[in-house]
Write an enzyme that holds these catalytic residues in place. Structure first.
Site, short mmCIF file in Angstrom:
data_model
loop_
_atom_site.label_atom_id
_atom_site.label_comp_id
_atom_site.label_asym_id
_atom_site.label_seq_id
_atom_site.Cartn_x
_atom_site.Cartn_y
_atom_site.Cartn_z
N ASN A 138 0.91 -1.17 -0.02
CA ASN A 138 0.09 -0.08 -0.10
C ASN A 138 0.95 1.31 0.22
OD1 ASN A 138 -1.68 2.19 0.39
ND2 ASN A 138 -2.38 1.43 2.77
N TRP A 139 0.74 1.93 -1.18
CA TRP A 139 1.92 2.98 -1.18
C TRP A 139 1.33 4.29 -0.80
CZ3 TRP A 139 4.21 2.74 -7.16
CH2 TRP A 139 4.93 1.39 -7.28
N LYS A 140 0.06 4.55 -0.23
CA LYS A 140 -0.44 5.50 0.31
C LYS A 140 -0.34 6.69 -0.42
CE LYS A 140 -0.35 3.09 4.80
NZ LYS A 140 -0.18 3.06 6.20
N HIS A 174 -9.74 0.93 4.76
CA HIS A 174 -8.49 1.20 5.47
C HIS A 174 -8.54 2.08 6.64
CE1 HIS A 174 -4.35 2.69 6.42
NE2 HIS A 174 -4.06 1.23 5.79
N GLU A 201 -6.96 4.42 7.93
CA GLU A 201 -6.73 5.77 7.63
C GLU A 201 -8.03 6.41 6.89
OE1 GLU A 201 -3.04 5.29 5.61
OE2 GLU A 201 -2.02 4.80 7.59
N GLU A 246 -5.83 -5.28 10.36
CA GLU A 246 -4.73 -4.30 10.63
C GLU A 246 -4.80 -3.53 11.79
OE1 GLU A 246 -2.40 -3.17 6.55
OE2 GLU A 246 -4.37 -1.39 6.89
N GLY A 280 2.32 1.82 10.86
CA GLY A 280 3.34 2.91 10.81
C GLY A 280 3.97 3.27 11.98
N SER A 337 3.55 -2.51 10.25
CA SER A 337 4.49 -2.63 10.43
C SER A 337 5.38 -4.02 10.14
CB SER A 337 5.10 -2.31 11.91
OG SER A 337 4.74 -1.04 12.29
N GLY A 397 2.77 -1.15 4.11
CA GLY A 397 2.91 -0.14 3.98
C GLY A 397 4.31 0.58 3.61
P1 13P Z 1 2.74 0.12 7.62
O1 13P Z 1 3.31 -1.05 6.85
O2 13P Z 1 3.66 1.30 7.28
O3 13P Z 1 2.71 0.13 9.17
O4 13P Z 1 1.57 0.32 7.14
C1 13P Z 1 0.62 -0.53 7.05
C2 13P Z 1 -0.74 -0.37 6.16
O5 13P Z 1 -1.49 0.84 6.67
C3 13P Z 1 -0.85 -0.96 5.20
O6 13P Z 1 -2.37 -0.72 4.56
#
Ligand code: 13P
Length: 262
Positions: free
Chosen positions: A13-15, A98, A100, A170, A176, A216, A237
């Protein structure tokens, strides 16, 4: 080690990261690391990068995904993108719900349910995200939160309609933060999720649905996570933005899984 019923699936997930040229460069490096016979791989990229990344991974086992969608097929919804537009641009996958999106953009279980319907209607593979916050975990509400989110997402679907869907557990406190759930914590949540699916929808769906872990995930913890029987892959992520680390995650070691369980 995951059941042979379920092919492992690793998604990045490149966000909201990377320019187009950076996206193409990363996609090309990931492409090289995706072997036939490995897990299914998807790169969930910003809307603007979908077409160029789709071109960069064309003919390889890696698929491209969106990070969100609108539930309507088309219309006056400024700023939104539909399932059909994602598929048309080259997506085979889409992330839905997600944390977020839930936290910053008002996503609810009801909108997740509508988006899921739309994604399945356009033949996309949906990755539906669920997970508790730290507060909820500390108040022993993890199971209740997961059950509510799963019921809300999968409401009013026949089991057969959901056969392509993927769930991602998640935990919000692990996203993160560098604070990965331990393999035992992740396995415990995944077992609960599978029981929920069996109870609420069907045993067959529960046995076949892939449940990814996200939060993570790194090159140095993927092997121990994937050793757990109910972890069928990962939603990655930050580490999906680093080619070498993401490729190592894709190439998680089956050997290590067997050794750990031996
Ligand atoms: P991280 O791997 O940066 O913790 O993010 C996880 C995530 O939100 C994947 O959708």
């Amino acid at each position: 080690m995951t059941s042979p019923l379920r092919k492992p699936f690793i998604a990045g997930n490149w966000k909201m990261h990377l320019t187009l040229s950076e996206s193409v460069a990363l996609a090309k490096e990931v492409r090289v690391g995706c072997a036939d016979g490995g897990p299914e791989v998807a790169l969930c990229v910003p809307f603007t990068a979908i077409t160029v990344v789709a071109e960069a991974v064309k003919g390889s086992p890696a698929a491209v995904g969106g990070q969100d969608l609108h539930w309507e097929a088309q219309g006056a919804y400024t700023g939104e993108v539909s399932a059909k537009q994602l598929a048309d641009a080259g997506c085979r996958v889409v992330i839905i719900g997600h944390s977020e999106r839930r936290r910053y953009f008002g996503e609810t279980d009801e909108t997740v349910n509508k988006k899921l319907k739309s994604a399945l209607g356009a033949d996309l593979i949906p990755i539906v995200c669920v997970g508790e916050t730290l507060d909820e975990r500390e108040q022993q509400k993890t199971y209740r939160v997961l059950e509510t989110q799963i019921k809300g997402a999968f409401m009013n679907f026949a089991p057969a309609e959901l056969s392509r869907a993927i769930l991602a557990y998640e935990p919000v406190w692990a996203i993160g933060t560098g604070k990965t759930a331990t393999p035992d914590q992740a396995q415990d949540a995944h077992t609960f999720i599978r029981k929920c699916l069996a109870r609420g929808i069907s045993e067959k769906l529960a046995a076949g649905m892939r449940i990814l872990y996200g939060g993570s995930v790194k090159a140095d913890n993927i092997d121990s996570l994937m050793a757990e029987p109910d972890l069928d892959g990962a939603l990655v992520g930050g580490e999906s933005l680093k080619a070498a680390n993401f490729v190592r995650i894709i190439q998680f070691r089956t050997q290590a899984r067997m050794e750990r369980k031996a």
